[in-house]
Enzyme design. Sequence first.
Site: not given
Ligand code: PLP
Length: 413
Positions: A70-71, A171, A199, A219, A221, A257, A345
């Site tokens: 996600g990041t 979140n 989320q 994301s 996970h 890749t 946290c």
């Molecule tokens: N955006 C939101 C709203 C999230 O809650 C999170 C992770 O908790 C992220 C982005 C980041 O995702 P990742 O953990 O896959 O980098």
Amino acid sequence: MELYLDAASTEPVDPDVIGAMMPFLTEAYANPMSVHGAGRTAARALEAARTSLAADLGARPDDVVFTSGGTEADNLAVKGIAMARMKMLRETLGGRIRPRIIISSVEHPAVLRSAQWLERWFGCEVVTIPVDGQAHIDVNALRHALTQTELPDQGGIRNRTVLVSSMLANNEVGTIEPIDEIVRIAHGHDVPVHVDAVQAVGQIPIRMREWDVDALSLSGHKFGTPKGLGALLIRARVPVEPLISGGEQERGLRSGTQNVAGAVALAIALHESTVRMRNRYRRLIASRNRLIDAVLRVEPNARLTGDPECRLPGHASFVFPGVSGEALLVDLDARGIACSSGSACAVGRHEIPKTLLAMGYEPQVAKSAVRMTFREPLERAEINRIAAAVEESCTTLRRSSEPRGTAPTMQAR
Ligand code: PLP
């Protein structure tokens, strides 16, 4: 047995997902860019995963760009779209125009810090749109911020705002934002919209094309893949500057890749979550509401945070005024209940939940936040166990924070 109520932080990997990944880590390990048969087998699996993922999100296969989570997806959307549009602004109007980026005041750091990075390096103006007491973005303020940056139509560019970015579901408090309205307003000003749906994906139905969203982050996970897997869904109509240079995989937007096993994991886990969501949606909401009632019954001082109805189905978040949230998390953990505050946290590094501050909570109250998130409906016995633990923890913590000697002195009188 521990009760895990921190699904919004991460989830376990489903054995089916591990099973689906295995062939692509063992016998079908070839590089999907290779021209030989084994490479073509890997490429077919990658494309099948892309098609399945897109179908479950109301998108098209060529919208999907696989990322490391996600990041990275948020970084690519915010920095990449902003940079591409800044270039268009510069080319048509010269360097006189200061680009604006609009985000909500409750964005995840992956979006917020990407916007701040653009401010630092390119002098962009970052405008944050306030939210109300339930964390809903103020759409009138959004409209106003976009009207301020209108330009006389020159070379097809009508606005110096280069991007609007809003999360779909928060979140910390689970509130679902009015994305269709945000898109309508932004598109009315010719500005693309990125949605951080990290989320929400796997928890609520997503229809990317129907909502006319330009880019959407997810994301794995958060819905049952190993960590470090994600995607940015981005429409071909949106110019975007890649952040990673290299072999031009993923439409040239994300070189490197491709992780075929990871893409398969994303597709399988999302499909299973989508089917589960359809079957359990109502039961999950009913159990969440029972949990909220039970916690508020044993702790009448506690308050639910976020929208009571328009929220993620397996998300309950509270403040417990007069109690330290960090101490409460530690005490609940000792009683076998694992939950979180909803913001970054760790023991000894307890940040004040930023969403609650943006919603107008006093810092002292925001510090008492606790978030309980789950993907399976909770049984009645589990709800009773959580409520009893919350009651005992709050009583213990309040007692231990009373000035020593106060109670006996008062009794003696
Ligand atoms: N955006 C939101 C709203 C999230 O809650 C999170 C992770 O908790 C992220 C982005 C980041 O995702 P990742 O953990 O896959 O980098």
